[in-house]
Structure formats: C-alpha cells, structure tokens
Design a protein around this motif. Structure first.
Motif, short mmCIF file in Angstrom:
data_model
loop_
_atom_site.label_atom_id
_atom_site.label_comp_id
_atom_site.label_asym_id
_atom_site.label_seq_id
_atom_site.Cartn_x
_atom_site.Cartn_y
_atom_site.Cartn_z
N ALA A 48 -7.26 -5.08 -11.49
CA ALA A 48 -7.11 -3.65 -11.81
C ALA A 48 -7.07 -2.81 -10.53
O ALA A 48 -6.29 -1.85 -10.44
CB ALA A 48 -8.25 -3.19 -12.71
N SER A 49 -7.87 -3.17 -9.55
CA SER A 49 -7.87 -2.44 -8.28
C SER A 49 -6.54 -2.59 -7.56
O SER A 49 -5.98 -1.61 -7.05
CB SER A 49 -8.99 -2.93 -7.37
OG SER A 49 -10.24 -2.72 -7.96
N ILE A 50 -6.03 -3.80 -7.51
CA ILE A 50 -4.74 -4.05 -6.85
C ILE A 50 -3.63 -3.31 -7.59
O ILE A 50 -2.78 -2.65 -6.98
CB ILE A 50 -4.45 -5.56 -6.76
CG1 ILE A 50 -5.44 -6.21 -5.80
CG2 ILE A 50 -3.01 -5.82 -6.34
CD1 ILE A 50 -5.42 -7.73 -5.83
N ALA A 51 -3.65 -3.40 -8.92
CA ALA A 51 -2.62 -2.73 -9.72
C ALA A 51 -2.69 -1.22 -9.53
O ALA A 51 -1.65 -0.56 -9.38
CB ALA A 51 -2.79 -3.09 -11.20
N ALA A 52 -3.88 -0.66 -9.51
CA ALA A 52 -4.02 0.78 -9.32
C ALA A 52 -3.52 1.21 -7.94
O ALA A 52 -2.83 2.22 -7.80
CB ALA A 52 -5.48 1.21 -9.51
N PHE A 53 -3.86 0.43 -6.92
CA PHE A 53 -3.41 0.74 -5.57
C PHE A 53 -1.88 0.76 -5.50
O PHE A 53 -1.27 1.71 -4.98
CB PHE A 53 -3.97 -0.28 -4.57
CG PHE A 53 -3.42 -0.11 -3.18
CD1 PHE A 53 -3.89 0.89 -2.36
CD2 PHE A 53 -2.42 -0.95 -2.72
CE1 PHE A 53 -3.37 1.06 -1.08
CE2 PHE A 53 -1.90 -0.80 -1.44
CZ PHE A 53 -2.37 0.21 -0.62
N PHE A 54 -1.24 -0.28 -6.03
CA PHE A 54 0.22 -0.34 -5.94
C PHE A 54 0.88 0.66 -6.88
O PHE A 54 1.98 1.13 -6.58
CB PHE A 54 0.72 -1.77 -6.17
CG PHE A 54 0.59 -2.60 -4.93
CD1 PHE A 54 1.49 -2.47 -3.90
CD2 PHE A 54 -0.47 -3.48 -4.78
CE1 PHE A 54 1.37 -3.21 -2.73
CE2 PHE A 54 -0.61 -4.23 -3.62
CZ PHE A 54 0.31 -4.10 -2.58
#
Length: 128
Positions: A48-54
């Motif tokens: 979720a963190s990676i997806a939110a960042f991108f």
C-alpha cells in the motif's frame, strides 16, 4: 498575455515533452497497480505504501505534463528534475537493458523538448 495560455500555440518540441511526461505518469500508475497486485502474505502495508507513493508520483507527472502542454513555466523545473531521476533509474537500478534504453530515451527526448529554444520562449511567455 492571458492567465490561461492557448494550448494550440504550444510548440511541437514542448508538445512531445508534455506527452512523454504524461506517458511517464501512466507508467507510474502501472507500477502502483503492480505493487498492489504483487502482495505477498503479510506485506499489505508495504504494498500500500509503494502504491500510494507511485500514485502520487503519477498525479504529479500528469499535472506537470498538463501544465507543460498549457505552457505554464513553473512546470519546467519538476519535469526536468523527473527526467534526471528517470536517467538515474535507467542506469542505476539494474532494470533489464531494453527497459533501461526505453526509459533513458524517453527522458532524453523529454529534456530536449523542454529545453528547446521554442519551448523556453513558450514557457517564459515570449511566444504570445
């Protein structure tokens, strides 16, 4: 000069650069979707963190591409910085050679379009 520049007066090099920045935004959306779809057991927070960042990166790229297309001078800085980061990604992260060549080519063409004399005039308001 009006508050909203005429997009039809956007010079071709700047149009190409703006379009490629938008394509990079689509790539960032793809990475965000890939991060969510590749979740392993117990890794939801990381995904979720990676997806939110991108997803945020994609939004920034879409805004910058749109602003370049509309000839807003403030977009030149974020777009150029992004291209320098993309060159670093292309040559410094160990991605497959074919992907690195595509990423680098998009970055170089974008930089060339943004720093082209016609683009600089358009972004500084001199083309009106």
């Amino acid at each position: 000069m009006s508050d909203t520049p005429n997009a039809s007066a956007t010079p071709p090099p700047l149009s190409v650069a703006a379009s490629l920045v938008g394509v990079e935004g689509l790539g960032a959306v793809g990475v965000a979707i890939g991060a969510i779809s590749d979740v392993r057991s117990g890794q939801w927070a990381t995904a979720a963190s990676i997806a939110a960042f991108f997803a945020l990166c994609a939004a920034g790229l879409f805004v910058a591409g749109w602003a370049l297309w509309r000839r807003h001078g403030w977009a030149r800085g974020p777009a150029l910085i992004t291209q320098l980061l993309m060159l670093g990604i292309a040559f410094g992260t160990g991605i497959p050679v074919a992907a690195a060549i595509v990423v680098a080519a998009v970055a170089v063409i974008s930089v060339a379009g943004i720093v082209h004399p016609d683009s600089i005039r358009a972004l500084s308001g001199e083309a009106d």
